[in-house]
Design a protein around this motif. Structure first.
Motif, PDB file in Angstrom:
ATOM      1  N   LEU A 398       0.852  -1.168   0.000  1.00 26.49           N
ATOM      2  CA  LEU A 398       0.000   0.000   0.000  1.00 26.49           C
ATOM      3  C   LEU A 398       0.896   1.228   0.000  1.00 26.49           C
ATOM      4  CD1 LEU A 398      -2.676  -1.051   2.664  1.00 26.49           C
ATOM      5  CD2 LEU A 398      -2.801  -1.260   0.181  1.00 26.49           C
ATOM      6  N   HIS A 399       0.698   2.113  -0.963  1.00 31.87           N
ATOM      7  CA  HIS A 399       1.598   3.238  -1.160  1.00 31.87           C
ATOM      8  C   HIS A 399       1.001   4.521  -0.594  1.00 31.87           C
ATOM      9  CE1 HIS A 399       4.176   0.826  -3.774  1.00 31.87           C
ATOM     10  NE2 HIS A 399       3.075   0.417  -4.403  1.00 31.87           N
ATOM     11  N   SER A 400       1.909   5.411  -0.161  1.00 30.21           N
ATOM     12  CA  SER A 400       1.548   6.757   0.306  1.00 30.21           C
ATOM     13  C   SER A 400       0.492   6.712   1.416  1.00 30.21           C
ATOM     14  CB  SER A 400       1.038   7.604  -0.870  1.00 30.21           C
ATOM     15  OG  SER A 400       2.014   7.665  -1.890  1.00 30.21           O
ATOM     16  N   ILE A 401       0.683   5.803   2.357  1.00 30.69           N
ATOM     17  CA  ILE A 401      -0.263   5.667   3.467  1.00 30.69           C
ATOM     18  C   ILE A 401       0.005   6.704   4.540  1.00 30.69           C
ATOM     19  CG2 ILE A 401      -1.112   4.123   5.253  1.00 30.69           C
ATOM     20  CD1 ILE A 401      -1.891   3.388   2.400  1.00 30.69           C
ATOM     21  N   SER A 402       1.284   6.835   4.912  1.00 32.42           N
ATOM     22  CA  SER A 402       1.646   7.703   6.024  1.00 32.42           C
ATOM     23  C   SER A 402       3.074   8.189   5.813  1.00 32.42           C
ATOM     24  CB  SER A 402       1.531   6.941   7.354  1.00 32.42           C
ATOM     25  OG  SER A 402       2.176   7.613   8.397  1.00 32.42           O
ATOM     26  N   SER A 403       3.381   9.368   6.353  1.00 29.85           N
ATOM     27  CA  SER A 403       4.748   9.878   6.262  1.00 29.85           C
ATOM     28  C   SER A 403       5.702   8.982   7.044  1.00 29.85           C
ATOM     29  CB  SER A 403       4.806  11.308   6.795  1.00 29.85           C
ATOM     30  OG  SER A 403       4.361  11.356   8.145  1.00 29.85           O
ATOM     31  N   LEU A 404       5.203   8.294   8.060  1.00 32.43           N
ATOM     32  CA  LEU A 404       6.030   7.375   8.837  1.00 32.43           C
ATOM     33  C   LEU A 404       6.345   6.108   8.064  1.00 32.43           C
ATOM     34  CD1 LEU A 404       4.186   7.700  12.275  1.00 32.43           C
ATOM     35  CD2 LEU A 404       6.391   8.698  11.660  1.00 32.43           C
ATOM     36  N   LEU A 405       5.383   5.646   7.269  1.00 30.85           N
ATOM     37  CA  LEU A 405       5.547   4.425   6.474  1.00 30.85           C
ATOM     38  C   LEU A 405       4.988   4.682   5.073  1.00 30.85           C
ATOM     39  CD1 LEU A 405       4.388   1.871   9.175  1.00 30.85           C
ATOM     40  CD2 LEU A 405       6.711   2.062   8.295  1.00 30.85           C
ATOM     41  N   PRO A 406       5.766   5.283   4.196  1.00 29.90           N
ATOM     42  CA  PRO A 406       5.247   5.615   2.865  1.00 29.90           C
ATOM     43  C   PRO A 406       4.860   4.390   2.034  1.00 29.90           C
ATOM     44  CG  PRO A 406       7.627   6.004   3.014  1.00 29.90           C
ATOM     45  CD  PRO A 406       7.147   5.743   4.396  1.00 29.90           C
TER      46      PRO A 406
END
Length: 500
Positions: A398-406
């Motif tokens: 899953l892409h671009s979910i969170s700045s912590l886990l892109p």
């Protein structure tokens, strides 16, 4: 007599290394009993002993003299064992033991003896149970290669990850089909053949690499042939015992063929002057180096124990307060099947089922403190799905979910008409990652700074009827929930008091 004393001094260091790190050495022996892919462990010891004995004539021509460079190498290898002990990374400590045994040979007997024994002692690495992390990749390659072969044969195939359907039935690539036993066996046997046949290192490396590639090809050929034979015989052949026997027949043919071809480029063995060396080794220096090396081995172990004890945190007891992140989420009784995570040896565990973004989510959190072997955050026995009732259907991103886990790595499972997407996060004293290696590095960094070894495994799974329903629900949950969940974990870590 003085040369025998030098050998005894080296033996003292070896005993000291193995005794100082005996828990890890015993885990290696245990793996030989329990892991079929490493059942050759006892054979490794026999191979090392035989090849070392074969070096006896050349070793008689070698002068023994302690080496400062060897002692430095031994010291660095001990540091690796220290880090492995510190973060309960058994494989790091086990590899470090082998490096320490090799380094002690260099330190005590000198470079010439080390150079003569490097080849035989290098086979000790095959005793270490490593490489199981590549099992999913090998299964994927086997499934893809089999499907390609079937399609080239004109057989229609419907593939979904490691599962595929042909007109005569459905097939799945399981762990036994991965070829990992063929891979390790060919790697070991090929290395023995290369060592005996070639004198030049580049020839040995080329042959070993060829054996590894051939073992992969042999396993793909085995899987393809088994499915093809079963398809052509209406599933009368290719299953059960014939399945396993046919695989080993193919493997044997490939190995023997490789040996016959490789033997054509055999190197002529060097002529060894068997005249013994008459110079006497400097016994006081050798004994002093051996005693220093033994002290280093125990010193690293005691240092690791002291660091863990110094950084240990008093349990007050531990209370997981997740009210900020999970307190407002509506709890539900799931109407769909849910994954059952299992992480061993956790200090505290939270598990709850929640309704979020139209999906049913299970949040499982295992919190660890004062970790030790068997009770650590990263453990090969911990599982996302422990019930064995779900079928693994592959990895997703899953892409671009969170700045912590892109980029979020997820896994897909199916059970009857239910689809589950799950992701595993490792929180280590303020750091968040999905990498097991990075989590160990973060743990070591925190311990060396005296910040303790607090960590948590967070498994978030969403069950739905389709992947299209589960995916956005999981993405929304991670995006909205993760910051507050990490804040709760930070609060849990700070509520502890250090032992002085």
């Amino acid at each position: 007599m003085s040369r025998q004393t030098a050998w005894l001094a080296l033996g003292l260091v070896w005993v000291s290394v193995i005794f100082a790190l005996r828990e890890h050495a015993l885990l290696v022996v245990e793996s030989w009993e329990k892991l079929p892919s490493h059942a050759h462990g006892y054979v490794v010891l026999a191979v090392v002993a035989y090849f070392s004995w074969k070096k006896r004539h050349s070793l008689r021509r070698v002068s023994f003299a302690p080496s400062y460079a060897g002692l430095a190498f031994f010291l660095l290898s001990g540091a690796a064992a220290y880090v492995g002990e510190l973060v309960s990374a058994a494989v790091v400590a086990q590899f470090a033991i082998v490096f320490m045994l090799i380094g002690s040979t260099w330190a005590v007997l000198g470079y010439q003896a080390f150079r003569n024994l490097l080849g035989p002692l290098s086979f000790l690495f095959f005793a270490i149970p490593f490489g199981h992390d590549i099992l999913p990749t090998l299964m994927d390659w086997t499934a893809n290669a089999t499907v390609v072969g079937l399609r080239l044969s004109g057989i229609p195939v419907l593939q979904q990850d490691r599962h595929f359907v042909i007109p005569s039935g459905s097939w799945s690539v399981i762990e036994a089909c991965s070829g990992i036993r063929y891979l390790f066996t060919s790697f070991f046997v090929g290395s023995i053949f290369a060592y005996l046949t070639y004198q030049r290192w580049y020839k040995r490396l080329i042959f070993i690499a060829a054996m590894v590639l051939l073992s992969l090809f042999a396993n793909w050929l085995r899987a393809y042939a088994i499915v093809l034979i079963a398809h052509l015989t209406d599933n009368q052949w290719g299953l059960g015992l014939s399945h396993l026997a046919f695989g080993w027949v193919i493997f044997g043919v490939v190995v023997i063929t490789a040996f016959m071809i490789g033997d054509r480029w055999r190197d002529t063995p060097p002529v060894i002057d068997e005249t013994p060396q008459v110079s006497q080794p400097p016994l006081p220096r050798i004994i002093a180096t051996a005693l220093l090396s033994s002290a280093i081995a125990f010193g690293w172990r005691l240092g690791a124990d002291n660091m863990v004890n110094h950084a240990s945190i008093e349990q007050l007891p531990l209370q997981l307060d997740l009210s900020q992140s999970l307190g407002k989420l509506p709890k539900v009784e799931p109407g769909l099947a849910m994954l059952e995570p299992s992480f061993l040896g956790a200090t505290a565990i939270h598990q709850g089922d929640y309704l979020y973004a139209g999906g049913v989510a299970r949040i499982y959190l295992a919190y660890y403190r004062n970790q030790k072997q068997g009770q650590e955050l990263v453990n090969v026995k911990s599982q996302i799905e422990s019930s064995k009732t779900w079928e693994w259907r592959g990895n997703r991103k899953l892409h671009s979910i969170s700045s912590l886990l892109p980029n979020l790595k997820t896994e897909k499972y199916t059970h009857a008409d239910t689809v589950a997407l799950a992701t595993t996060l490792y929180w280590v004293g303020g750091y968040i990652t999905q990498s097991e290696v990075h989590s160990k590095l973060f743990q070591a960094f925190n311990l060396l700074r005296g910040h303790g070894d607090d960590g948590a495994a967070i498994v978030i799974s969403v069950s739905a009827h389709t992947e299209e329903e589960a995916s956005p629900a999981l993405a929304a949950l991670i995006r909205d929930l993760l910051p507050s969940l990490l804040s709760d974990l930070e609060h849990t870590m700070r509520q502890s008091k250090r032992v002085n």
